[in-house]
Design a protein around this motif. Structure first.
Motif, PDB file in Angstrom:
ATOM      1  N   LEU A 127     -36.983  -8.965   2.462  1.00  0.00           N
ATOM      2  CA  LEU A 127     -37.770  -8.549   3.721  1.00  0.00           C
ATOM      3  C   LEU A 127     -36.757  -9.061   4.838  1.00  0.00           C
ATOM      4  CD1 LEU A 127     -41.430  -9.487   2.914  1.00  0.00           C
ATOM      5  CD2 LEU A 127     -40.390  -7.272   3.222  1.00  0.00           C
ATOM      6  N   ARG A 128     -35.888  -9.669   4.657  1.00  0.00           N
ATOM      7  CA  ARG A 128     -35.062 -10.529   5.441  1.00  0.00           C
ATOM      8  C   ARG A 128     -35.767 -11.582   6.329  1.00  0.00           C
ATOM      9  NH1 ARG A 128     -30.047  -8.010   6.448  1.00  0.00           N
ATOM     10  NH2 ARG A 128     -30.170  -8.635   8.794  1.00  0.00           N
ATOM     11  N   ALA A 129     -36.854 -12.071   5.731  1.00  0.00           N
ATOM     12  CA  ALA A 129     -37.590 -13.194   6.227  1.00  0.00           C
ATOM     13  C   ALA A 129     -36.613 -14.593   6.089  1.00  0.00           C
ATOM     14  CB  ALA A 129     -38.873 -13.364   5.383  1.00  0.00           C
ATOM     15  N   HIS A 130     -35.589 -14.398   5.313  1.00  0.00           N
ATOM     16  CA  HIS A 130     -34.824 -15.829   5.200  1.00  0.00           C
ATOM     17  C   HIS A 130     -33.978 -15.722   6.668  1.00  0.00           C
ATOM     18  CE1 HIS A 130     -31.989 -12.447   4.361  1.00  0.00           C
ATOM     19  NE2 HIS A 130     -31.027 -13.231   4.695  1.00  0.00           N
ATOM     20  N   LEU A 131     -33.899 -14.942   7.361  1.00  0.00           N
ATOM     21  CA  LEU A 131     -33.106 -14.972   8.621  1.00  0.00           C
ATOM     22  C   LEU A 131     -33.873 -16.179   9.504  1.00  0.00           C
ATOM     23  CD1 LEU A 131     -32.166 -11.264   9.474  1.00  0.00           C
ATOM     24  CD2 LEU A 131     -30.784 -13.151   8.699  1.00  0.00           C
ATOM     25  N   GLU A 180     -38.633 -12.131  -2.298  1.00  0.00           N
ATOM     26  CA  GLU A 180     -39.243 -11.414  -1.582  1.00  0.00           C
ATOM     27  C   GLU A 180     -38.822 -11.744   0.005  1.00  0.00           C
ATOM     28  OE1 GLU A 180     -43.534 -12.885  -0.837  1.00  0.00           O
ATOM     29  OE2 GLU A 180     -44.115 -10.822  -0.692  1.00  0.00           O
ATOM     30  N   ASP A 181     -38.404 -13.119   0.438  1.00  0.00           N
ATOM     31  CA  ASP A 181     -37.997 -13.301   1.500  1.00  0.00           C
ATOM     32  C   ASP A 181     -36.421 -12.549   1.843  1.00  0.00           C
ATOM     33  OD1 ASP A 181     -40.038 -14.850   2.306  1.00  0.00           O
ATOM     34  OD2 ASP A 181     -39.038 -16.762   2.641  1.00  0.00           O
TER      35      ASP A 181
END
Lengths: 313, 227
Positions: free
Chosen positions: B84-88, B80-81
Motif C-alpha cells: 500500500l506504500r504505507a511504509h513511506l 501490507e504496508d
C-alpha cells in the motif's frame, strides 16, 4: 552560530543507468521557507527521500541540523516531519491510530501524546476524522491527516512533497495558511511542488531543479507571498481603446502596460476579489470588454526560463 | 539499546492495533480453541483407536490451523504496508526499522506459534480423558511428543518463508502463495521421509533453522529497503 537546518552536499543518485540527481547542493537556514520546483521526474521526490533516509544517495551527504542521518539516523529524523507525495494508508486503521503510532515512535511521553495528536489534527482541521477509518476519507482529508502526522512531533524542519495535491481550492488556501503560520513560528520548510502558486504564497526562496540538476536558487518576491496581494491581469477589448484613459476609469486597477489598441495589462490588489471588482468596473464604465486573463507571475516566467525550455524543445 | 526496545514495544502495540482494527485478532484464538475442540470431537465420534493416535490427529489439526494463521498474519504484517506504500510514512520515523518489524513479527508470527503451543498442549492433555484404550489397537505412526515439538519447526519455517517473500515481492498476496508452497513442500518431504522410515529429529530442526534464518534475513533486509 546555529547549524543549518538542512545541508545537501553534492548529492547524486543513480537508478541503474539513469541518473536521477547530479551533484545537488543547497542549504536551508533555520526559519526559511524554500520552494523546490521542477517538472515531474526532475528528481524532487528522490531528493526528499534521500533527506528523510528512505533512499541512500549514490554520492554526497546530507546533514540535518548538523547531524548525519546515516550515522545518527534516529536523532536526525526526530527533528524533521515528512510528507511524501504518495504514501498509502492502511484503510481499516483510524486516523488516531496512525497519529498515536507516530507520536510513540517520536518518543512523545504518554501523558502528552493525546494532546499532541489533538493539536496536530486541530491545526489541519481533521479532528472529526481521527475516529474514522482512513479508507473512508477523501483524498484531501487523507492528505491533511498525513500532514497532521508529520506535525505530531512538532518538527523543526518540514519536508513536504506536493502537499496541496488533491485538495480543493479552499482546503489548499487553508493549508497554505497553516504552512505560513508554521513558518512564522519558526519551522523551516522545504516545499517540493510543481504548483507555482504554492511557492509564491508560502516561500521566501526557491530552488529550480531540472533533470536532476539544480539550475536556480533565487529569492521569491515578497509581494508574491500574499494571496490577496497584487496580481497582473490582461484585459482584451472588442474595439480600440487606445484613447481611453483606463487608469482614470478603473479605480481598482493600475495600468501597467498597453499591448496594442485592444489590449492592456493592469495590476490589481485583493486577489480574485480584486480581479472581479476590476471586471465589474470595466463593464460599468461601458468599455467593450472581451476577455480577462491573469498573467503569469515573475516566478512562472523564471520557471519557464530555467526549467521549461528543455521540455518545450 | 533503549531505542531498540522502545521500537520493539511500540510496534508490538502497533501490530496489536492493526489486528484489532482489521478484526483479525480473533484468528489468534483458532489454534488455542478450534484445534483442541476439533480433535476432541474427532476423538469422541471417530472411535480413534488409541490415545497416541488421538494426540497425533489432534496435533496435526491444530498445527494445520496454526499454519493458516501464521501465513495470513505474517504476510500482512510484512507485506501490507509495502504493497500500500504505507511504509513511506513509517520508514521516515525516528525508530530502528529492524526492531519495528521484529516487534510486529513477534505478534503476527509469535502469536499463532504460542497459540499452537497452548492448543497442542491441550490436545495432549485432553486425549487420554476422551479416548478409551483398545488393547488390540495399532501403534501411532509418530510419537506424539516428538510430533508436537517437530511441528514448531514447520511453523517457524512458514513464518520465515512468508516474511522473506513479503520483503522480496513487497506483496502480502504473493508472500501468502510462497508460504503455502513451502507448507505443501514441507508436508510432502515429511511424508516421504516417514514412509522411507528416515524421519528423524534432524528434519524439524533443519526446518526451524531455515525458518529462523529467513526471518532474520527478512528483518535485516527490511531495515535497508529503499522505497
Amino acid at each position: 552560530m546555529p547549524a543549518d537546518a538542512l545541508e545537501v552536499a553534492a548529492v547524486s543518485k543513480s537508478f541503474g543507468a539513469r541518473r536521477a540527481l547530479q551533484r545537488v547542493t543547497f542549504r536551508l537556514r533555520p526559519g526559511e521557507a524554500v520552494g523546490y520546483l521542477g517538472p515531474n521526474g526532475a528528481g524532487k521526490t528522490t531528493t526528499l527521500k534521500i533527506i528523510s533516509g528512505l533512499v541512500a544517495p549514490s554520492e554526497g551527504s546530507v546533514r540535518l541540523f548538523g547531524l548525519d542521518p546515516r550515522e545518527e539516523r534516529d536523532r536526525a529524523l526526530r527533528s524533521i516531519g515528512v510528507l511524501l507525495e504518495t504514501p498509502g494508508l492502511v484503510p481499516y486503521l483510524r486516523g488516531r491510530d496512525v497519529l498515536e503510532h507516530v507520536a510513540r515512535a517520536r518518543g512523545i511521553p504518554r501523558e502528552e501524546r493525546a494532546a499532541r495528536v489533538q493539536a496536530a489534527a486541530s491545526s489541519l482541521g481533521v479532528v472529526r476524522e481521527l475516529d474514522r477509518p482512513v479508507g473512508s476519507l477523501s483524498t484531501g482529508l487523507a492528505r491533511r491527516l498525513l500532514l497532521a502526522a508529520a506535525l505530531v512531533g512538532e518538527p523543526r524542519l518540514l519536508l513536504l512533497d506536493e502537499p496541496t495535491l488533491g485538495l480543493d481550492p479552499v482546503a489548499r488556501a487553508d493549508l497554505r495558511e497553516v504552512l505560513r503560520r508554521l513558518n512564522r513560528e519558526g519551522t523551516t520548510l522545504l516545499l517540493s511542488t510543481h504548483l507555482l502558486e504554492d511557492v509564491e504564497v508560502v516561500c521566501n526562496r526557491v530552488l529550480f531543479l531540472r533533470d536532476g540538476q539544480l539550475v536556480g536558487d533565487e529569492p521569491v518576491e515578497a509581494g508574491g507571498r500574499d494571496e490577496d496581494g497584487p496580481r497582473r491581469v490582461c484585459l482584451r477589448f472588442a474595439s480600440d481603446v487606445s484613447d481611453v484613459p483606463l487608469s482614470a476609469l478603473i479605480a481598482s486597477g493600475r495600468a501597467v502596460e498597453r499591448r496594442g489598441p485592444r489590449e492592456v495589462v493592469l495590476e490589481v490588489r485583493g486577489g480574485l476579489r480584486g480581479q472581479a471588482q476590476l471586471v465589474a468596473e470595466t463593464v460599468r464604465a461601458g468599455l467593450p470588454l472581451a476577455e480577462v486573463s491573469p498573467l503569469a507571475s515573475d516566478l512562472a516566467a523564471r520557471y519557464l526560463e530555467l526549467v521549461g525550455r528543455e521540455e518545450e524543445g | 539499546m533503549s531505542g531498540t526496545l522502545a521500537a520493539l514495544a511500540n510496534n508490538v502495540t502497533w501490530e496489536g492495533t492493526r489486528l484489532r482494527r482489521s478484526r483479525r485478532a480473533w484468528l489468534l484464538l483458532i489454534p488455542l480453541a478450534a484445534g483442541p475442540i476439533g480433535s476432541a470431537i474427532a476423538d469422541l465420534y471417530l472411535r480413534v483407536p488409541s490415545v497416541a493416535t488421538a494426540q497425533v490427529l489432534g496435533l496435526l489439526i491444530t498445527a494445520g490451523l496454526s499454519s493458516l494463521v501464521v501465513l495470513d498474519l505474517t504476510a500482512l504484517a510484512v507485506g501490507e504496508d509495502l504493497a500500500l506504500r504505507a511504509h513511506l510514512l513509517t520508514f521516515a520515523l525516528p525508530e530502528p526499522r529492524r526492531s519495528g518489524l521484529a516487534g510486529r513479527l513477534l505478534v503476527a508470527a509469535g502469536g499463532p506459534v504460542a497459540g499452537f503451543a497452548a492448543g497442542g498442549g491441550l490436545v495432549m492433555a485432553l486425549a487420554p480423558r476422551l479416548v478409551m484404550m483398545s488393547p488390540n489397537s495399532a501403534g501411532p505412526i509418530l510419537v506424539p511428543l516428538h510430533l508436537y515439538l517437530g511441528l514448531f519447526g514447520v511453523l517457524v519455517l512458514l513464518a520465515g518463508v512468508t516474511a522473506s517473500a513479503a520483503v522480496v515481492t513487497r506483496s502480502a498476496a504473493q508472500a501468502l502463495v510462497a508460504g503455502v508452497l513451502a507448507g505443501v513442500t514441507c508436508a510432502g518431504v515429511g511424508s516421504w521421509l516417514l514412509l522411507d522410515r528416515a524421519l528423524t529429529v534432524v528434519f524439524p530442526i533443519a526446518l526451524a533453522a531455515v525458518g529462523g534464518a529467513l526471518t532474520v534475513w527478512a528483518v535485516v533486509r527490511y531495515g535497508s529497503l529503499e522505497s
